[in-house]
Scaffold this active site. Structure first.
Site, PDB file in Angstrom:
ATOM      1  CG  HIS A  19      -1.890  -1.069   1.366  1.00 15.22           C
ATOM      2  ND1 HIS A  19      -2.096  -1.788   2.514  1.00 15.22           N
ATOM      3  CD2 HIS A  19      -2.769  -1.568   0.461  1.00 15.22           C
ATOM      4  CE1 HIS A  19      -3.053  -2.676   2.323  1.00 15.22           C
ATOM      5  NE2 HIS A  19      -3.481  -2.578   1.090  1.00 15.22           N
ATOM      6  CE  LYS A  43     -13.562  -6.523   4.033  1.00 12.48           C
ATOM      7  NZ  LYS A  43     -12.884  -5.798   2.955  1.00 12.48           N
ATOM      8  NE  ARG A  92      -2.955  -7.411  -4.351  1.00 14.06           N
ATOM      9  CZ  ARG A  92      -3.735  -7.628  -3.314  1.00 14.06           C
ATOM     10  NH1 ARG A  92      -3.219  -8.020  -2.179  1.00 14.06           N
ATOM     11  NH2 ARG A  92      -5.039  -7.469  -3.407  1.00 14.06           N
ATOM     12  CB  SER A 130      -4.444  -6.698   4.742  1.00 10.48           C
ATOM     13  OG  SER A 130      -4.092  -5.464   4.188  1.00 10.48           O
TER      14      SER A 130
HETATM   15  P1  ADP Z   1      -9.686  -3.646  -0.461  1.00  9.55           P
HETATM   16  O1  ADP Z   1      -9.803  -2.174  -0.758  1.00  9.55           O
HETATM   17  O2  ADP Z   1     -10.100  -4.467  -1.651  1.00  9.55           O
HETATM   18  O3  ADP Z   1     -10.294  -4.046   0.844  1.00  9.55           O
HETATM   19  P2  ADP Z   1      -6.957  -3.405   0.470  1.00  9.55           P
HETATM   20  O4  ADP Z   1      -7.358  -2.494   1.548  1.00  9.55           O
HETATM   21  O5  ADP Z   1      -6.062  -4.529   0.848  1.00  9.55           O
HETATM   22  O6  ADP Z   1      -8.146  -3.999  -0.335  1.00  9.55           O
HETATM   23  O7  ADP Z   1      -6.182  -2.625  -0.677  1.00  9.55           O
HETATM   24  C1  ADP Z   1      -6.442  -1.314  -1.091  1.00  9.55           C
HETATM   25  C2  ADP Z   1      -5.814  -1.095  -2.455  1.00  9.55           C
HETATM   26  O8  ADP Z   1      -4.438  -1.441  -2.431  1.00  9.55           O
HETATM   27  C3  ADP Z   1      -6.409  -1.940  -3.575  1.00  9.55           C
HETATM   28  O9  ADP Z   1      -6.370  -1.189  -4.764  1.00  9.55           O
HETATM   29  C4  ADP Z   1      -5.486  -3.117  -3.679  1.00  9.55           C
HETATM   30  O10 ADP Z   1      -5.498  -3.694  -4.971  1.00  9.55           O
HETATM   31  C5  ADP Z   1      -4.159  -2.433  -3.407  1.00  9.55           C
HETATM   32  N1  ADP Z   1      -3.174  -3.378  -2.904  1.00  9.55           N
HETATM   33  C6  ADP Z   1      -3.340  -4.311  -1.945  1.00  9.55           C
HETATM   34  N2  ADP Z   1      -2.207  -5.017  -1.763  1.00  9.55           N
HETATM   35  C7  ADP Z   1      -1.297  -4.511  -2.623  1.00  9.55           C
HETATM   36  C8  ADP Z   1       0.070  -4.814  -2.941  1.00  9.55           C
HETATM   37  N3  ADP Z   1       0.718  -5.808  -2.347  1.00  9.55           N
HETATM   38  N4  ADP Z   1       0.683  -4.076  -3.897  1.00  9.55           N
HETATM   39  C9  ADP Z   1       0.015  -3.089  -4.497  1.00  9.55           C
HETATM   40  N5  ADP Z   1      -1.276  -2.764  -4.297  1.00  9.55           N
HETATM   41  C10 ADP Z   1      -1.923  -3.451  -3.354  1.00  9.55           C
END
Ligand code: ADP
Length: 164
Positions: A19, A43, A92, A130
């Site tokens: 992130h 959630k 990803r 995460s």
């Molecule tokens: P969500 O919003 O689907 O609950 P997350 O909070 O984990 O998912 O991720 C927020 C954003 O960060 C999303 O666009 C997700 O694709 C991106 N993201 C998550 N993990 C990674 C990573 N390892 N590398 C790059 N982007 C990521």
């Protein structure tokens, strides 16, 4: 004047180096970035919205153009509230793309003035999620190289709370 305010939305439960990589690269492209921490009462998350906001603020504090706020409800309403025209998302894998494409279409149909911009993850973060970080940490594996110090501290605190 071009509006270069962007929102980077997500659950961030917890925020990790993948992130951080996306948002710090996006900060080179946009004037102001608001990390939108999703608060979805339906959630179940390990961290409360306030805990997630604090760990993210600590992690990004050296980049002044990044702010952190939580939001509930529709992402497009949050964009309107903060005056942003762009959504930032990270990619990803191909499976991320299918989901993200659907979200980009739906968000544009709800608010035609917005654009979704994708940043492709660096290879070294492409396996990070995460969910995996939480699993590894609660199985007593080392996650130091995947998260910032404030996030590691928050994980340890949560672990202690859960084990009492
Ligand atoms: P969500 O919003 O689907 O609950 P997350 O909070 O984990 O998912 O991720 C927020 C954003 O960060 C999303 O666009 C997700 O694709 C991106 N993201 C998550 N993990 C990674 C990573 N390892 N590398 C790059 N982007 C990521």
């Amino acid at each position: 004047m071009v509006n270069k305010i962007a929102v980077y939305p997500g659950s961030f439960d917890p925020f990790h180096n993948g992130h951080f990589d996306i948002v710090s690269r996006a900060a080179k492209v946009f004037d102001r970035i608001i990390i939108g921490v999703l608060h979805n009462a339906n959630k179940k998350t390990l961290f409360t919205p306030q805990e997630r906001i604090e760990m993210i603020k600590e992690t990004v504090k050296k980049i002044p153009k990044i702010e952190v706020k939580s939001f509930e409800g529709l992402l497009v309403d949050f964009l309107k509230e903060v005056g942003a025209l762009t959504i930032i998302r990270g990619l990803r894998t191909y499976s991320d793309f299918e989901y993200e494409l659907q979200m980009a279409h739906i968000n544009r149909s709800l608010l035609p003035t917005i654009e979704t911009v994708f940043f492709v993850t660096k290879e070294e973060f492409s396996f990070l999620s995460s969910r995996l970080i939480k699993e590894i940490f609660f199985l007593k594996g080392e996650v130091d190289k995947f998260v910032s110090d404030p996030v590691l501290e928050a994980l340890k605190k949560k672990y202690n709370e859960k084990c009492i």
